[in-house]
Write an enzyme that holds these catalytic residues in place. Structure first.
Site, mmCIF file in Angstrom:
data_model
loop_
_atom_site.group_PDB
_atom_site.id
_atom_site.type_symbol
_atom_site.label_atom_id
_atom_site.label_comp_id
_atom_site.label_asym_id
_atom_site.label_seq_id
_atom_site.Cartn_x
_atom_site.Cartn_y
_atom_site.Cartn_z
ATOM 1 N N ASP A 70 0.814 -1.205 0.000
ATOM 2 C CA ASP A 70 0.000 0.000 0.000
ATOM 3 C C ASP A 70 0.856 1.267 0.000
ATOM 4 O OD1 ASP A 70 -2.263 -1.508 -0.045
ATOM 5 O OD2 ASP A 70 -2.861 -1.116 2.025
ATOM 6 N N GLY A 71 2.002 1.222 0.677
ATOM 7 C CA GLY A 71 2.890 2.387 0.678
ATOM 8 C C GLY A 71 3.386 2.728 -0.714
ATOM 9 N N TYR A 186 -3.762 4.605 9.419
ATOM 10 C CA TYR A 186 -3.308 5.094 10.715
ATOM 11 C C TYR A 186 -4.491 5.461 11.614
ATOM 12 C CZ TYR A 186 -0.046 7.667 13.810
ATOM 13 O OH TYR A 186 0.713 8.104 14.861
ATOM 14 N N SER A 189 -5.900 2.532 13.469
ATOM 15 C CA SER A 189 -5.042 2.056 14.560
ATOM 16 C C SER A 189 -5.150 2.952 15.793
ATOM 17 C CB SER A 189 -3.587 1.974 14.095
ATOM 18 O OG SER A 189 -3.023 3.264 13.939
#
Length: 288
Positions: A70-71, A186, A189
């Site tokens: 994904d990055g 993010y 999380s």
């Protein structure tokens, strides 16, 4: 084709993919740094064309394949911009929310793409506006905007306004403004909610808030978010997806919806809810 590097275990999958592309009557553009990273590992039936900027592929290519996790796919955003080129993620990483095609599915997926058997998801971007134009022309993000403290022994005071109405002062390690696409990254999380990709919202999620009653909040993506940052330290980090800068505080930032969207190619029969069930193991009976 866009990528960064590739592991030895994944070279056979990439070779199969390149061989299949070579059998088609078309041109293949390869991101030049990626070509330099793999040129000793894979064979090409004919030399691919090279590119490093959006201008070199704009109006010339039908698809951009992201080879990685994904990055890696997030890094394609600055290459496609508002060109409308669909991005297809081939997952050579781990979880792969955005890179939806596994390496074992490369050849069948390519056949589906050649046969035009796919859908296009239009994904909202957010835009960061600053007087200094901190990220230049690439001031947009697919996943999220993040602000984070620079010192482990301090916290930030982040005064936040929505459409010029005061929302809250977040005493926290940082703050995330996520798109629906970024809601599974993010923000999730940090206990943020999952948004469906077409929900037309942003989610504002604090990072380690020092007030336990503060929770993430979902707002329409038509809102303009203004952030004023203070800290006992003189610096903090801000990020658009994987691009990070360290800046002096105090500072003021404005976040709003970008005028264009990114097109992600989705294979027929796949959908967002299937993805989160598979990736997050929803419905899995773990009692045995």
């Amino acid at each position: 084709l866009f990528g960064k590097t590739i592991s030895a275990n994944d070279v056979p999958y990439l070779q199969e993919f390149i061989d299949r592309l070579g059998s088609l009557n078309g041109l293949v553009y390869l991101y030049e740094p990626f070509f330099n990273a793999i040129r000793e590992k894979v064979r090409f039936s004919r030399q691919p064309l090279m590119f490093t900027t959006q201008q070199e592929i704009r109006g010339r290519v039908e698809y951009l394949f992201s080879i990685g996790g994904d990055g890696t796919l997030l890094d394609t955003i600055t290459l496609v911009g508002d060109s409308g080129i669909p991005v297809i993620g081939i997952n050579m990483g781990k979880l792969g929310f955005l890179s939806g095609i596994s390496k074992e599915e490369i050849l069948p997926a390519l056949d589906e793409i050649i046969g035009k058997r796919y859908s296009i998801d239009e994904r909202t971007l957010l835009r960061l506006e600053t007087t200094e134009k901190l990220f230049g022309e690439f001031n947009y993000a697919l996943n999220d905007f993040t602000i984070y403290k620079s010192s482990p022994n301090s916290l930030l005071a982040i005064k936040t306004f929505v459409n010029d109405e005061f929302l809250n002062t977040y005493w926290a390690d940082g703050l995330i403004v996520a798109t629906p696409t970024g809601s599974t990254a993010y923000s999730m999380s940090c206990t943020g909610p999952i948004l469906s990709p077409d929900s037309e919202n942003f989610v504002i999620t604090p990072i380690a808030s020092h007030n336990l009653t503060v929770r993430p909040i979902v707002i329409p993506d038509t809102c303009i978010i203004r952030i004023m940052v203070e800290s006992r330290n003189i610096e903090c980090y801000i990020g658009l997806d994987s691009r990070i800068l360290k800046l002096d505080v105090p500072m003021e930032l404005v976040i709003k919806k970008e005028d264009f969207k990114i097109h992600l190619l989705r294979m027929t029969g796949r959908n967002f809810f299937e993805t989160i069930r598979a990736k997050l193991k929803w419905g899995l009976d773990i009692r045995n």
